[in-house]
Design a protein around this motif. Structure first.
Motif, PDB file in Angstrom:
ATOM      1  N   ARG A 161     -13.013  -1.454   0.868  1.00 50.93           N
ATOM      2  CA  ARG A 161     -11.427  -1.459   0.837  1.00 50.93           C
ATOM      3  C   ARG A 161     -10.756  -2.330   1.758  1.00 50.93           C
ATOM      4  NH1 ARG A 161     -11.579   2.433  -3.510  1.00 50.93           N
ATOM      5  NH2 ARG A 161     -13.226   3.587  -3.179  1.00 50.93           N
ATOM      6  N   VAL A 162     -10.960  -3.827   1.562  1.00 50.30           N
ATOM      7  CA  VAL A 162     -10.011  -5.242   1.935  1.00 50.30           C
ATOM      8  C   VAL A 162      -9.528  -5.830   1.158  1.00 50.30           C
ATOM      9  CG1 VAL A 162     -11.034  -7.089   3.452  1.00 50.30           C
ATOM     10  CG2 VAL A 162     -12.633  -5.083   3.157  1.00 50.30           C
ATOM     11  N   ARG A 163      -8.313  -5.280   1.905  1.00 52.59           N
ATOM     12  CA  ARG A 163      -7.497  -6.497   1.087  1.00 52.59           C
ATOM     13  C   ARG A 163      -6.836  -7.197   2.514  1.00 52.59           C
ATOM     14  NH1 ARG A 163      -2.433  -4.599   2.345  1.00 52.59           N
ATOM     15  NH2 ARG A 163      -2.050  -2.392   2.640  1.00 52.59           N
ATOM     16  N   HIS A 164      -5.827  -8.175   1.320  1.00 51.62           N
ATOM     17  CA  HIS A 164      -5.195  -9.397   2.866  1.00 51.62           C
ATOM     18  C   HIS A 164      -4.338  -8.569   2.751  1.00 51.62           C
ATOM     19  CE1 HIS A 164      -8.667 -12.748   2.018  1.00 51.62           C
ATOM     20  NE2 HIS A 164      -8.779 -12.497   0.740  1.00 51.62           N
ATOM     21  N   MET A 165      -3.504  -9.088   3.967  1.00 57.10           N
ATOM     22  CA  MET A 165      -2.323  -9.027   4.820  1.00 57.10           C
ATOM     23  C   MET A 165      -1.270  -9.867   4.294  1.00 57.10           C
ATOM     24  SD  MET A 165      -2.440  -7.040   8.057  1.00 57.10           S
ATOM     25  CE  MET A 165      -4.293  -7.559   8.937  1.00 57.10           C
ATOM     26  N   THR A 166      -0.125  -9.190   4.276  1.00 57.96           N
ATOM     27  CA  THR A 166       1.040 -10.455   3.549  1.00 57.96           C
ATOM     28  C   THR A 166       1.636 -10.781   5.768  1.00 57.96           C
ATOM     29  OG1 THR A 166       2.897  -9.016   4.279  1.00 57.96           O
ATOM     30  CG2 THR A 166       2.073  -9.672   2.169  1.00 57.96           C
ATOM     31  N   LEU A 167       2.181 -11.947   5.138  1.00 58.45           N
ATOM     32  CA  LEU A 167       2.141 -12.584   7.080  1.00 58.45           C
ATOM     33  C   LEU A 167       3.362 -12.297   7.776  1.00 58.45           C
ATOM     34  CD1 LEU A 167       2.381 -14.686   8.896  1.00 58.45           C
ATOM     35  CD2 LEU A 167       4.766 -15.729   7.525  1.00 58.45           C
ATOM     36  N   GLU A 168       4.241 -10.979   6.776  1.00 59.73           N
ATOM     37  CA  GLU A 168       5.091  -9.471   7.494  1.00 59.73           C
ATOM     38  C   GLU A 168       4.034  -8.660   7.873  1.00 59.73           C
ATOM     39  OE1 GLU A 168       7.894  -6.711   5.625  1.00 59.73           O
ATOM     40  OE2 GLU A 168       8.687  -8.669   5.618  1.00 59.73           O
ATOM     41  N   GLN A 169       3.289  -8.737   7.352  1.00 60.09           N
ATOM     42  CA  GLN A 169       2.478  -7.343   7.822  1.00 60.09           C
ATOM     43  C   GLN A 169       1.512  -7.717   9.007  1.00 60.09           C
ATOM     44  OE1 GLN A 169       0.202  -6.161   3.836  1.00 60.09           O
ATOM     45  NE2 GLN A 169       1.306  -4.495   3.710  1.00 60.09           N
ATOM     46  N   TYR A 170       0.910  -8.855   8.915  1.00 63.11           N
ATOM     47  CA  TYR A 170       0.075  -9.264  10.233  1.00 63.11           C
ATOM     48  C   TYR A 170       0.943  -9.429  11.481  1.00 63.11           C
ATOM     49  CZ  TYR A 170      -1.454 -12.506  13.241  1.00 63.11           C
ATOM     50  OH  TYR A 170      -2.304 -13.111  14.443  1.00 63.11           O
ATOM     51  N   LEU A 171       2.251  -9.888  11.472  1.00 64.38           N
ATOM     52  CA  LEU A 171       3.125 -10.196  11.888  1.00 64.38           C
ATOM     53  C   LEU A 171       3.237  -8.703  13.139  1.00 64.38           C
ATOM     54  CD1 LEU A 171       5.605 -12.797  11.273  1.00 64.38           C
ATOM     55  CD2 LEU A 171       3.727 -13.312  12.561  1.00 64.38           C
ATOM     56  N   TYR A 172       3.860  -8.213  12.089  1.00 67.78           N
ATOM     57  CA  TYR A 172       4.209  -6.716  12.819  1.00 67.78           C
ATOM     58  C   TYR A 172       2.585  -5.852  13.068  1.00 67.78           C
ATOM     59  CZ  TYR A 172       5.672  -1.579  12.590  1.00 67.78           C
ATOM     60  OH  TYR A 172       5.511  -0.690  12.818  1.00 67.78           O
ATOM     61  N   PHE A 173       1.865  -6.133  12.749  1.00 71.44           N
ATOM     62  CA  PHE A 173      -0.089  -5.207  13.051  1.00 71.44           C
ATOM     63  C   PHE A 173       0.135  -6.464  14.757  1.00 71.44           C
ATOM     64  CE2 PHE A 173      -3.641  -6.058  13.567  1.00 71.44           C
ATOM     65  CZ  PHE A 173      -4.605  -4.946  14.496  1.00 71.44           C
TER      66      PHE A 173
END
Length: 180
Positions: A161-173
């Motif tokens: 179950r792979v999905r792409h992160m949004t830029l906002e999610q990536y920066l938070y991660f």
């Protein structure tokens, strides 16, 4: 029953085999290719035990590694012995029989196997029954399937179950998850 594994290096040119001349032995190896590590299951009269022996040959000819074939051979042997104790065969086994086999292996026996070990066994049994269905030795697998999951496996889903992160999610991660 006796389980053996092939090893071509043990048969040297000119080796005598009871009932065969050395040239006949060499001719057999030229005519029938026997991959190293192929399991051979023989009964008390030294005859191949079917359908496992044919499945083992199919695994070897499909290029399975000797290590994988060894694991699968012991899984098939254990399952056959379990079914034989109940007066059953691969063709007459039901879903309940396989669930009881899983229960025996994962909980009841003196040293239950780990989930990862059971997954290897479940994969081997699934492959065996897939081959039995393909060869028309059984009409269908004896267990229910729910999409990609089997009713008798331990519940581990193999679907990614792979999905792409949004830029906002990536920066938070990056800032919180990795940086702590």
């Amino acid at each position: 029953m006796e389980l053996f594994f092939t090893d071509r290096s043990r048969v040297r040119a000119g080796t005598a085999v009871a009932g065969l001349e050395p040239d006949e032995v060499a001719g057999l190896f030229e005519r029938r290719l026997v991959p190293d590590g192929m399991p051979i299951l023989l009964d008390d009269a030294m005859r191949p035990v079917e359908p496992l022996s044919s499945w083992f040959r199919q695994l070897a000819l499909a290029g399975r590694s000797p290590k994988t074939m060894r694991k699968y051979a012991y899984v098939g042997l254990r399952l056959q012995e379990f079914l034989a104790q109940r007066g059953l065969s691969f063709a007459t086994a039901t879903e309940t029989d396989l669930l009881e086999y899983r229960l025996l292996r994962t909980r009841v026996q003196d040293q239950p196997v780990a989930r990862s070990t059971w997954e290897v066994e479940a994969t081997a049994i699934n492959g065996l029954y897939g081959w039995l269905v393909d060869q028309q030795l059984v009409p269908a697998r004896p267990w229910r399937r729910h999409g990609a999951r089997d009713s008798w496996r331990n519940g581990v889903s193999r679907d990614l179950r792979v999905r792409h992160m949004t830029l906002e999610q990536y920066l938070y991660f990056r800032d919180v998850g990795l940086a702590g």
